[in-house]
Scaffold this active site. Structure first.
Site, PDB file in Angstrom:
ATOM      1  N   HIS A  89       0.241 -72.349  -1.807  1.00 56.94           N
ATOM      2  CA  HIS A  89       0.461 -73.077  -3.060  1.00 56.94           C
ATOM      3  C   HIS A  89       1.943 -73.221  -3.342  1.00 56.94           C
ATOM      4  CE1 HIS A  89      -3.238 -70.672  -3.109  1.00 56.94           C
ATOM      5  NE2 HIS A  89      -3.779 -71.817  -3.402  1.00 56.94           N
TER       6      HIS A  89
HETATM    7  S1  FES Z   1       1.419 -69.459  -3.028  1.00 52.59           S
HETATM    8 FE1  FES Z   1      -0.687 -69.117  -3.454  1.00 52.59          FE
HETATM    9  S2  FES Z   1      -1.091 -67.526  -2.051  1.00 52.59           S
HETATM   10 FE2  FES Z   1       0.994 -67.840  -1.713  1.00 52.59          FE
END
Ligand code: FES
Ligand code: HEM
Lengths: 407, 185
Positions: free
Chosen positions: B150
C-alpha cells in the site's frame, strides 16, 4: 389473510408419521400452498439461486475435504493432486472455486434488489438483518477458503487481512496472534482456518433457514411495494414458483457451467498457483473480485485504523438501512429521484470494485476517496434527504388492480 | 417450595428472596461459563513450542557495507543491513519532528555498532515484507525500504516516513556476542 387448514393425509403411513412429526404438513404449507404475490419478477429468483449456490459449495467442499490436507508443507500439493490425480478432482475444485464467485454474484444482486424495492422496510427488518449477517459469514468463509490452497496469494492475503486486527489500539497485537495461533501466519493458522471454513457454511445454512422462517412469517414483497390485500393478489407457490424457480436455476447453471468448463480460472489470480513463500510478498496483492469494493475503501484514508473502521462501516451501514431510508413507499419504481440516486450508487459500487484492483498510487487514491464519499453519502445524506423532499408517484390500489383493470 | 413473598436481608437492605435466588444463580452461572470459556479461548493462543523464545545466532562478517541479508527468526523475517556512512548520517540528522513514530537513530541501534541496523522485516501497516534488501529493489523516497502493498516508505533507520504504515519497523531483542556474531532473541 386466510388461515391455513392442514390437509387430511389419505395414505395411512403418511398420516401416521405426520401425526408424530408434522413434517409433511409443514412442507405442504410452505412449499405447495404458500401464497406469493402474483406480480413478483425475476429479481425475486436470486434468493433461491443463492440457496442453490450454498448447496453446491457444501457438496463440493465436503468432497474436496476428503483429499485436502491442512498442513503447510502439503496443502499446495494436495490441491494440485486433487487437480491432476483424484477422479474428477478438477471438476470438484473448479465447481468450488467458481461456485464462490457465483454465490457472491447472486447474493449481491439479491441485496441490490432489496435496496431498490425497499425489502428492508417494515415488516421485513429482521429478515434483512439475518441476510446481512449471512453476508458477513460468507465473506469470512470465502476469505478462509482462499487461504487453504496455500498459494502465495493465499499466504499474503491472509497476512494482510488478519493484520487489520492490529489497527485496534492496545489489544491489536495480542488479538492477531490469538487469531494466528503463532507469531505469523503459519501452520496453526492454516489448521484452524480449515476448521472454521468447514464450520461457517454450516452456520450459514442454519441462518438461511431462519431467513426463510422470517420470510414466511411476513411473506414476500413485490415490485409494486404494496401489501397483499387478499387472495386475489396471490398465487400458490406450487406449481407457479416451483416451475419458475427451476427454469431460472437452469439458466444460472448454464451461465455457471460456461465458467467451470470453458474459463475456470477467469476469476483466479496467477500468483495463487505459486506455493506460499513467507519471504516474498507478491508485487501487487489483490483480493478476490467480490472483496474489491471493500478493499478500495480500506485504502481511502491515510490512516490504518481509519481505513479499517471505514471498511467495517461500509458493511455495517446495511444493518441500519431501515432507519436511513424511511420513505413509506417501498418500491423504487414509484420514486422518481430515488431511482437516479440508486443507479448512481450501483455504478459507484462497481467503480469502487475496479479501483480496488488498481495499485495504491495516484490518480487512483483520489478517485477512491471520491467514490468512498459517494458511497457513504448515498446512505447518510441522499436517502434521508429524499425521504423529506421527494414526491412519490401515486401507488396502485392493489396488486391485482393494474392487471384486472388493464384486461 | 419457598414462599415467593419471603424476603432476605443483605447489608441492612431487604430483598425478595426469589429475586436474590434468581440473580444469584444467573450471576454464578455466568461466572461459570466465563471460567469454562477461558481454556477454549486460550487454547487458540500460540502454543508453548511456538512461544519458546528461540534464539538465533547469525554470522554477519560476510555482509559488505551497503548490503543486507534476511534471516528467519520466530517465523518472521529479520533484516540485517550494513549501513554506509551516508546512511547513518541521514538517519542521525533527521529531525524528530519529521517522524510519525518519533525515535532517534541511536535508540534503534547498539552503541558502537551504528553501522548495523537490525529490524523485523514486517511492514507495520498490514504485514507485507518491504522491498529494499536486494541491490535492484526499490528503496523508497528515503533510501531505506519500500512496501509495495500500500505504498509505505521507510528511511535508513527503518522508520516509517510516508504512506499508511503507522510505526517504525520493530527492533527485535538482540545482542552482539562479538564483532562478527549477533544473537537474536
Ligand atoms: S503498506 Fe500496507 S502492508 Fe506495507
Ligand atoms: C459458504 C460456502 C463456501 C464458500 C463461499 C467457500 C469458498 C472457498 C474458496 C474461495 C476457496 C478457494 C478456492 C481455490 O482458490 O482453490 C475454498 C477452498 C476450499 N473449501 Fe470452501 N467454501 C464454502 C464451503 C465449503 C464447505 C462446506 C467445505 C467443506 C468442508 C469447503 C471445503 C473447502 C476445501 C477443502 C478447500 C480447499 C481446496 C481448494 O482450494 O479447492 N468449503 N472455499
Amino acid at each position: 389473510m386466510s388461515t391455513y387448514t392442514p390437509p387430511q393425509w389419505n395414505n395411512k403411513y403418511v398420516s401416521w408419521f405426520d401425526k408424530r412429526l408434522p413434517a409433511i404438513t409443514l412442507m405442504h404449507k410452505h412449499l405447495i400452498v404458500y401464497p406469493t404475490p402474483r406480480n413478483i419478477n425475476y429479481w425475486w429468483c436470486f434468493g433461491v439461486a443463492s440457496a442453490m449456490a450454498l448447496v453446491i459449495m457444501l457438496l463440493t467442499g465436503i468432497f474436496l475435504a476428503m483429499y485436502y490436507v491442512a498442513d503447510t508443507r502439503l496443502a499446495f500439493d494436495s490441491v494440485e493432486r486433487i487437480m491432476r490425480d483424484v477422479n474428477y478432482g478438477w471438476l470438484l475444485r473448479y465447481l468450488h472455486m467458481n461456485g464462490a464467485s457465483l454465490f457472491f454474484i447472486l447474493v449481491y444482486i439479491h441485496m441490490f434488489r432489496g435496496l431498490y424495492f425497499g425489502s428492508f422496510k417494515a415488516p421485513r427488518e429482521v429478515l434483512w438483518w439475518i441476510g446481512v449477517t449471512i453476508l458477513f459469514l460468507m465473506i469470512m468463509t470465502a476469505f478462509m477458503g482462499y487461504v487453504l490452497p496455500w498459494g502465495n496469494m493465499s499466504f499474503w492475503g491472509a497476512t494482510v487481512i488478519t493484520s487489520l486486527a492490529t489497527a485496534i489500539p492496545g489489544i491489536g497485537q495480542p488479538l492477531v496472534e490469538w487469531i494466528w495461533g503463532a507469531h505469523s501466519v503459519d501452520q496453526p493458522t492454516l489448521n484452524r482456518f480449515f476448521a472454521w471454513h468447514y464450520l461457517f457454511p454450516i452456520i450459514i445454512a442454519a441462518l438461511a433457514f431462519v431467513h426463510m422462517w422470517a420470510l414466511h412469517e411476513v411473506k414476500s414483497g413485490n415490485p409494486l411495494g404494496i401489501d397483499i390485500k387478499g387472495p386475489r393478489d396471490t398465487i400458490p407457490f406450487h406449481p407457479y414458483h416451483t416451475v419458475k424457480d427451476l427454469y431460472f436455476l437452469t439458466i444460472v447453471l448454464i451461465f455457471f457451467s460456461y465458467f467451470v468448463f470453458f474459463s475456470p480460472n477467469f476469476f483466479a489470480e496467477a500468483d495463487n498457483y505459486v506455493p506460499a513463500n513467507p519471504l516474498l510478498t507478491p508485487p501487487h496483492i489483490v483480493p478476490e473480485w467480490y472483496f474489491l469494493p471493500f478493499y478500495a475503501i480500506l485504502r481511502a484514508v491515510d490512516s490504518k485504523l481509519g481505513g479499517v473502521l471505514l471498511m467495517l462501516a461500509s458493511i455495517l451501514v446495511l444493518y441500519i438501512m431501515p432507519y436511513l431510508d424511511r420513505s413509506p413507499v417501498r418500491s423504487g419504481s414509484f420514486r422518481p429521484l430515488f431511482r437516479w440516486a440508486f443507479w448512481i450508487f450501483v455504478a459507484d459500487c462497481l467503480f469502487l470494485g475496479w479501483l480496488g484492483a488498481q495499485l495504491a498510487e495516484e490518480p487512483y487514491i483520489t478517485l477512491i476517496r471520491i467514490a468512498t464519499v459517494i458511497y457513504f453519502a448515498y446512505f447518510f445524506v441522499v436517502l434521508p434527504l429524499l425521504n423529506k423532499y421527494e414526491k412519490p408517484d401515486p401507488l396502485p390500489d392493489s396488486i391485482s388492480e393494474p392487471v384486472t383493470s388493464r384486461a | 417450595m419457598a414462599d415467593a413473598d419471603d424476603t432476605i436481608e443483605i447489608l441492612g437492605l431487604t430483598y425478595p428472596r426469589r429475586d436474590f435466588l434468581i440473580y444469584g444463580s444467573v450471576g454464578l452461572g455466568a461466572a461459570g461459563v466465563a471460567l469454562v470459556a477461558w481454556p477454549f479461548i486460550d487454547s487458540m493462543n500460540p502454543a508453548a513450542d511456538q512461544r519458546a523464545l528461540a534464539t538465533k545466532k547469525v554470522d554477519i562478517s560476510a555482509i559488505e557495507e551497503g548490503q543486507a541479508i534476511t534471516v528467519m527468526w520466530q517465523g518472521k523475517p529479520v533484516f540485517i543491513r550494513h549501513r554506509t556512512a551516508s546512511d547513518i548520517e541521514e538517519a542521525e540528522n533527521t529531525p524528530l519532528s519529521q517522524l510519525k513514530d518519533p525515535q532517534t537513530d541511536a535508540e534503534r541501534v547498539k552503541p558502537g555498532h551504528e553501522q548495523w541496523l537490525i529490524v523485523v522485516g514486517i511492514c507495520t501497516h498490514l504485514g507485507c515484507i518491504p522491498l529494499g534488501q536486494k541491490p535492484g529493489d526499490p528503496k523508497g523516497d528515503f533510501n531505506g525500504w519500500f512496501c509495495p502493498c500500500h505504498g509505505s516508505h521507510y528511511d535508513t533507520s527503518a522508520r516509517a516516513r510516508k504512506g499508511p504504515a503507522p510505526r517504525n519497523l520493530a527492533v527485535p531483542p538482540y545482542e552482539f556476542l562479538d564483532d562478527q556474531t549477533i544473537q537474536i532473541g
